[in-house]
Write a protein that holds these residues in place. Structure first.
Motif, PDB file in Angstrom:
ATOM      1  N   LYS A 233      -9.546  -1.530   5.576  1.00 59.82           N
ATOM      2  CA  LYS A 233      -7.831  -1.675   5.232  1.00 59.82           C
ATOM      3  C   LYS A 233      -7.628  -0.109   5.264  1.00 59.82           C
ATOM      4  O   LYS A 233      -8.454   0.730   5.147  1.00 59.82           O
ATOM      5  CB  LYS A 233      -8.250  -1.789   3.623  1.00 59.82           C
ATOM      6  N   PRO A 234      -6.546   0.209   5.700  1.00 57.91           N
ATOM      7  CA  PRO A 234      -5.391  -1.057   6.059  1.00 57.91           C
ATOM      8  C   PRO A 234      -5.711  -1.550   7.334  1.00 57.91           C
ATOM      9  O   PRO A 234      -6.200  -0.976   8.245  1.00 57.91           O
ATOM     10  CB  PRO A 234      -3.994   0.163   6.287  1.00 57.91           C
TER      11      PRO A 234
ATOM     12  N   LEU B 161      -0.786  -8.505   0.291  1.00 58.62           N
ATOM     13  CA  LEU B 161      -1.727  -8.192   1.205  1.00 58.62           C
ATOM     14  C   LEU B 161      -1.827  -9.651   2.184  1.00 58.62           C
ATOM     15  O   LEU B 161      -1.836  -9.689   3.235  1.00 58.62           O
ATOM     16  CB  LEU B 161      -3.085  -7.781   0.921  1.00 58.62           C
TER      17      LEU B 161
ATOM     18  N   HIS C 116      -8.897   5.652  -6.793  1.00 58.05           N
ATOM     19  CA  HIS C 116      -9.511   4.178  -6.422  1.00 58.05           C
ATOM     20  C   HIS C 116      -8.291   3.173  -6.691  1.00 58.05           C
ATOM     21  O   HIS C 116      -8.192   2.290  -5.803  1.00 58.05           O
ATOM     22  CB  HIS C 116     -10.612   3.943  -7.611  1.00 58.05           C
TER      23      HIS C 116
ATOM     24  N   GLU D  26       0.469  -0.222   3.934  1.00 58.53           N
ATOM     25  CA  GLU D  26       0.273   0.201   5.302  1.00 58.53           C
ATOM     26  C   GLU D  26      -0.015  -0.940   6.104  1.00 58.53           C
ATOM     27  O   GLU D  26       0.634  -1.241   7.223  1.00 58.53           O
ATOM     28  CB  GLU D  26      -0.992   1.093   5.391  1.00 58.53           C
TER      29      GLU D  26
ATOM     30  N   GLY E   7      -3.169   0.485   0.747  1.00 59.94           N
ATOM     31  CA  GLY E   7      -3.749  -0.088   1.883  1.00 59.94           C
ATOM     32  C   GLY E   7      -2.700  -1.471   2.134  1.00 59.94           C
ATOM     33  O   GLY E   7      -2.506  -1.565   3.296  1.00 59.94           O
ATOM     34  N   THR E   8      -2.197  -2.135   1.086  1.00 60.88           N
ATOM     35  CA  THR E   8      -1.367  -3.266   1.203  1.00 60.88           C
ATOM     36  C   THR E   8       0.046  -2.702   2.106  1.00 60.88           C
ATOM     37  O   THR E   8       0.623  -3.276   2.583  1.00 60.88           O
ATOM     38  CB  THR E   8      -0.893  -3.879   0.075  1.00 60.88           C
TER      39      THR E   8
ATOM     40  N   ARG F 250     -10.763  10.910  -3.767  1.00 61.45           N
ATOM     41  CA  ARG F 250     -11.732  10.067  -4.347  1.00 61.45           C
ATOM     42  C   ARG F 250     -13.122  10.786  -4.063  1.00 61.45           C
ATOM     43  O   ARG F 250     -13.852  10.898  -5.020  1.00 61.45           O
ATOM     44  CB  ARG F 250     -11.601   8.719  -3.859  1.00 61.45           C
TER      45      ARG F 250
ATOM     46  N   ASP G 194      -5.030  -9.663  -3.877  1.00 58.26           N
ATOM     47  CA  ASP G 194      -3.983  -8.927  -3.734  1.00 58.26           C
ATOM     48  C   ASP G 194      -2.777  -9.863  -2.764  1.00 58.26           C
ATOM     49  O   ASP G 194      -2.976 -10.043  -1.631  1.00 58.26           O
ATOM     50  CB  ASP G 194      -4.140  -7.763  -2.786  1.00 58.26           C
TER      51      ASP G 194
ATOM     52  N   GLU H 235      -8.015   9.265  -0.323  1.00 56.07           N
ATOM     53  CA  GLU H 235      -9.434   9.015  -0.227  1.00 56.07           C
ATOM     54  C   GLU H 235     -10.135  10.279  -0.254  1.00 56.07           C
ATOM     55  O   GLU H 235     -11.090  10.221  -0.789  1.00 56.07           O
ATOM     56  CB  GLU H 235      -9.628   8.582   1.290  1.00 56.07           C
TER      57      GLU H 235
ATOM     58  N   ARG I  95      -5.829   3.166  -3.955  1.00 52.54           N
ATOM     59  CA  ARG I  95      -6.183   2.895  -2.516  1.00 52.54           C
ATOM     60  C   ARG I  95      -5.701   1.467  -2.228  1.00 52.54           C
ATOM     61  O   ARG I  95      -5.252   1.159  -0.968  1.00 52.54           O
ATOM     62  CB  ARG I  95      -7.944   2.864  -2.449  1.00 52.54           C
ATOM     63  N   GLY I  96      -5.937   0.366  -3.312  1.00 53.32           N
ATOM     64  CA  GLY I  96      -5.466  -0.963  -3.084  1.00 53.32           C
ATOM     65  C   GLY I  96      -4.133  -1.240  -2.475  1.00 53.32           C
ATOM     66  O   GLY I  96      -3.577  -1.400  -1.428  1.00 53.32           O
TER      67      GLY I  96
END
Lengths: 143, 481
Positions: free
Chosen positions: A121-122, A16, B259, B269, B266-267, B309, A13, B306, B262-263
């Motif tokens: 994460k985060p 990130l 799912h 945030e 997360g980035t 999921r 990523d 989440e 989520r990635g």
């Protein structure tokens, strides 16, 4: 060679990675990055960084775990023992293990992924820097 | 099989007839001044008893229908003997065989009855009407055609007796004192009697077989109806299975989507947090404020993703793959410790009462963590400052009980039945706080159900809520360990 401690981020990523780089550079570390596991392993072997921040690397799901096992089997001691901070909270959620090959897929009592720290994460910047400093101070001792 | 049951009934009836004949003969001898030809009458009774014994033995052999040893029936005989309602149905061959067996028995019985009647007065004998009785039995068990055949046989036998005795070809055994001495020799009387008997026999055959056919038709209709119901039930079952497959596919899709989300979340945030931390340089207070709001909302979104999921995973019932052994006491302690800070921020007292020792259970660790987290977080979220949240973990002989009790805003009675529905939030909960996805209790319900447990909610508005979860503790260890 600079006397600043060097950190290798292995994560697919790129956004990130940029955010983490900014945080870690701001905290005084020298940061490099690899965006896939094979490049990450090469970089780890050639540069021998002081610490690796490793993502589980979805969607492959297990690539990050395979990275850990491959690195820990490396011929050179200085590469084998690089501390790893894993970017996941998977240890809280499952007792599945991720061997490069074989195994029945679960940990037994006393078994764990040979990494020094996990961070979920985060990523909270202050917490990341704190954990990285702790691990660097502690050395290759496993979590 | 029904026909075979009726054969047993017929055999029992015949024993009754043997006893009945003997009793009647002995009674008649004593009451009426008649001289009965006892020797031939008892010879016939003995013959009935003898062939009934043979029939009993044959009926036992008929019951299991051993292959190769059965009577072979030609198609036409089967056609004539088997009741129409039984034709073309399962077990038709057996039914035809049983029908032939019954037809032979009734034929024998008619012969025996004819002999008895002949040796005891011929047409003068009042038991002559037993021929009708046999016709009725035929109509119940056999086909219409077979019934008429039996009625004809009965009539021929009566004709033989009547005409034979009238003409002197057969000896007449008179019932002295009961009937006119010369009645048997009066052609008019014999003819009239035979006419009445014949009409009665065929009427009995007609009425009996009509009623029996009607009943068989209803039985057949009932059987068809039952088959139709079974077919519909099968269709329903198939439809349910397809629906379950679809539901599973939907859950899988939901799990994959959440799912994938989520990635990036997360980035987002993480990036926002890095900017807010000032690492990327200072930003004006207004920007900081807006970024803070964005980070908070991204956090809520991540929480919802989440939860979706976890919910979809619980719905997929892939439990076996997720099971592991762990200490429930440690898990509850962990979750409560993590949430203590939130409780303190809300001015609440959070207490935990748990067994002092480890309670090893085999369950889905992530799912159960979510269950405990959701219940305690809910209690904290909906309890005003100064309140109390009590968490109790207890082990009974075969189950694990988790109780979360709070002094919060409670759930109105009208909302209680809906609290386990997805995205459902009671109006007083919405008014109390904007946080909360409405998925928390849906997850609790799904995960607990997945583990074969139960969850119970008791609540009173403005007094508090008590949620009790009971999970069975299997006696065996995790199957995959």
């Amino acid at each position: 060679m600079s006397d600043r401690q060097r950190i290798l981020i292995v994560d697919d990523d790129r956004d990130l990675v940029e955010a983490l780089k900014l945080t870690l550079k701001g905290a005084g570390f020298e940061v490099t990055a690899a965006f896939d596991a094979p490049t990450g392993l090469q970089r780890a072997a050639s540069d021998a960084p002081d610490l690796i921040i490793l993502d589980v690397m979805m969607p492959n799901a297990t690539e990050g775990f395979h990275f850990v096992w491959t690195l820990r089997q490396h011929a050179e001691e200085r590469v084998r023992s690089i501390p790893i901070v894993m970017l996941t909270a998977v240890h809280e959620k499952t007792s599945l293990r991720f061997y490069p090959e074989g195994g029945d897929g679960t940990y037994r009592s006393g078994e764990y992924l040979p990494v020094q720290e996990f961070i979920d994460k985060p990523v909270d910047p202050a917490r990341l820097v704190e954990k990285v400093r702790q691990v660097l101070a502690r050395g290759p001792e496993l979590r | 099989m029904e026909l075979i049951d009726r054969i047993s009934w017929l055999i029992r009836l015949r024993w009754l007839a043997v006893v009945g004949v003997v009793a009647t003969v002995e009674l008649a001898r004593r009451i009426f001044p008649v001289h009965l030809a006892l020797a031939p009458i008892y010879a016939v009774v003995a013959a009935i008893a003898a062939y009934n014994l043979v029939l009993t033995w044959l009926a036992r052999r008929l019951r299991p229908f051993p292959a190769g040893s059965e009577l072979r029936l030609s198609g036409i005989v089967a056609q004539i003997l088997t009741p129409r309602a039984l034709r073309g149905m399962e077990g038709e061959r057996e039914a035809a065989r049983a029908a032939l067996f019954v037809a032979l028995q009734i034929g024998l019985d008619l012969g025996a009855l004819a002999l008895l009647v002949h040796f005891a007065g011929g047409l003068e004998n009042p038991f002559i009407f037993f021929f009708i009785f046999h016709t009725v039995i035929s109509s119940i068990i056999l086909s219409r055609r077979a019934t008429y055949l039996q009625a004809t046989l009965a009539f021929l036998l009566l004709l033989l007796i009547g005409v034979g005795e009238c003409t002197g070809i057969l000896t007449h055994y008179p019932l002295d004192g009961v009937w006119r001495r010369d009645a048997h020799a009066d052609p008019l009387l014999v003819g009239a009697q035979l006419l009445v008997l014949g009409i009665t026999l065929y009427l009995a055959a007609f009425m009996g077989s009509t009623i029996a056919a009607h009943m068989r038709e209803r039985e057949r209709h009932g059987a068809l109806l039952a088959a139709e119901v079974a077919r519909k039930a099968r269709l329903l079952e198939e439809a349910y299975e397809r629906l379950a497959e679809l539901e599973k596919a939907k859950s899988q899709y939901m799990r994959k989507v959440s799912h994938e989300l989520r990635g990036p979340l997360g980035t987002i945030e993480t990036a926002l947090k890095v900017v807010l931390a000032g690492t990327a340089g200072d930003s004006p207070a207004t920007v900081q404020d807006l970024l803070g709001r964005a980070a908070r909302r991204a956090g809520e979104l991540a929480e919802m993703v989440e939860e979706l999921r976890v919910l979809s995973r619980a719905r997929e019932a892939r439990l076996a793959a997720e099971m592991s052994e762990f200490d429930a006491t440690e898990l509850v302690t962990d979750v409560v410790t993590e949430l203590r800070e939130a409780a303190e921020r809300g001015g609440l007292e959070l207490t935990l009462e748990s067994p002092g020792e480890p309670v090893t259970i085999c369950a889905d660790l992530a799912g159960l963590r979510q269950v405990i987290d959701n219940l305690v977080s809910n209690a904290i979220r909906y309890t005003p400052p100064g309140g109390r949240v009590e968490v109790t973990l207890a082990r009974t002989a075969d189950s694990l009980r988790l109780e979360v009790r709070d002094t919060g805003i409670g759930i109105p009675a009208a909302d209680l039945p809906h609290v386990f529905e997805e995205f459902y939030r009671a109006p007083n909960a919405r008014a109390h706080t904007t946080g909360g996805t409405g998925l928390g209790l849906a997850i609790v319900g799904a995960v607990v159900r997945q583990h074969g447990g139960t969850v119970n909610v008791e609540s009173a508005p403005d007094e508090g809520t008590r949620v009790t979860v009971a999970l069975p503790i299997p006696s065996r260890a995790c199957p995959n360990l």
